[in-house]
Design a protein around this motif. Sequence first.
Motif, mmCIF file in Angstrom:
data_model
loop_
_atom_site.group_PDB
_atom_site.id
_atom_site.type_symbol
_atom_site.label_atom_id
_atom_site.label_comp_id
_atom_site.label_asym_id
_atom_site.label_seq_id
_atom_site.Cartn_x
_atom_site.Cartn_y
_atom_site.Cartn_z
ATOM 1 N N CYS A 193 0.831 -1.214 0.000
ATOM 2 C CA CYS A 193 0.000 0.000 0.000
ATOM 3 C C CYS A 193 0.858 1.252 0.000
ATOM 4 O O CYS A 193 0.558 2.235 -0.701
ATOM 5 N N ASP A 194 1.934 1.240 0.786
ATOM 6 C CA ASP A 194 2.832 2.398 0.819
ATOM 7 C C ASP A 194 3.475 2.626 -0.539
ATOM 8 O O ASP A 194 3.629 3.772 -0.984
ATOM 9 N N ALA A 195 3.856 1.528 -1.206
ATOM 10 C CA ALA A 195 4.516 1.649 -2.507
ATOM 11 C C ALA A 195 3.555 2.166 -3.569
ATOM 12 O O ALA A 195 3.927 2.998 -4.417
ATOM 13 N N ALA A 196 2.330 1.686 -3.545
ATOM 14 C CA ALA A 196 1.354 2.106 -4.554
ATOM 15 C C ALA A 196 0.912 3.548 -4.317
ATOM 16 O O ALA A 196 0.860 4.363 -5.251
ATOM 17 N N GLY A 197 0.585 3.855 -3.088
ATOM 18 C CA GLY A 197 0.196 5.225 -2.736
ATOM 19 C C GLY A 197 -1.043 5.724 -3.433
ATOM 20 O O GLY A 197 -1.226 6.941 -3.558
ATOM 21 N N ASP A 198 -1.904 4.807 -3.891
ATOM 22 C CA ASP A 198 -3.097 5.230 -4.614
ATOM 23 C C ASP A 198 -4.371 5.145 -3.780
ATOM 24 O O ASP A 198 -5.477 5.405 -4.262
ATOM 25 N N GLY A 199 -4.218 4.761 -2.502
ATOM 26 C CA GLY A 199 -5.388 4.678 -1.636
ATOM 27 C C GLY A 199 -6.265 3.480 -1.903
ATOM 28 O O GLY A 199 -7.396 3.430 -1.408
ATOM 29 N N ASP A 229 -6.202 0.132 7.855
ATOM 30 C CA ASP A 229 -5.120 0.939 8.411
ATOM 31 C C ASP A 229 -3.855 0.864 7.566
ATOM 32 O O ASP A 229 -3.001 1.753 7.654
ATOM 33 N N CYS A 230 -3.744 -0.177 6.752
ATOM 34 C CA CYS A 230 -2.564 -0.302 5.892
ATOM 35 C C CYS A 230 -2.515 0.796 4.836
ATOM 36 O O CYS A 230 -1.441 1.063 4.260
ATOM 37 N N LEU A 231 -3.650 1.434 4.564
ATOM 38 C CA LEU A 231 -3.690 2.506 3.561
ATOM 39 C C LEU A 231 -3.234 3.852 4.146
ATOM 40 O O LEU A 231 -3.103 4.821 3.402
#
Length: 265
Positions: A193-199, A229-231
């Motif tokens: 999720c952090d890598a994608a950063g697209d929500g 919460d991972c988002l």
Amino acid sequence: MIDFLREHQTLLLLLFPVVTAFVGSWLGAWIQARGGMAQAKAALAAAETSAAAANAAAETAAAAALSVVQKQAEADHATYLRGQCTTAISGLLDAVREYVRAVDKTYSSSETDPLDQAYSDFVHARTTIELVAPAVLASATARVVTTAELLADLAEDRSAAERARQRLDAELLANPVAVARARNQLSSLQASCDAAGDGLLPPQHREVSTALLNTGILEPPAVAALIVDCLKPDLDRVRAQLTDDHQLALRVFITAARATLGVRD
């Protein structure tokens, strides 16, 4: 005429002293009366002057007494307001600190009664200081309130996930295999999720949810809270930043309050 005087000489000689005495008495009385009137007028003028002076002195004394009373009333009122302001300042500090402590406890406990009471006290203290504190404290007060509410908003949004995470950690020794597997999968989901950063949640979130449920520790709402919460950004980092902002706001408020109250080091 001469004959008349000669004929009545004896009578005239008898009357002359009487007439002379009468004229003298009348003239003396007249003169005395005129003098008495003058004295009366002088006495009246003196009385009027004395009365005017007494009135002026009374008015001056009354004005001075009224000024003293007014100054004392103003001093008493200023003392009262200062006391009210001091109470309001200390009340807000106590209430906001208790509120933030109650907010912090929600990360480890789902009990809401202490938070509800602390919030009620916090609102009351905020209202009180808005009513009695001088305008110079308005900005500092608003900043303290805002930063405290941001901490509360963060806790409301993310405390459920944090409590679920703590429950997993507490059961690691009792169920090491299942808990470790679920924690590893959760960390992998967080990284994705952090890598994608697209929500958006990647498809793997379903497998992670299953692994978390299979631990037998968490209910579905707690699992959902962990997944969502991972988002979100790292909780510790965000929480630390908001805490620093709040502590700074408190220091600014205390400095402004001390200046308002005339407190000097």
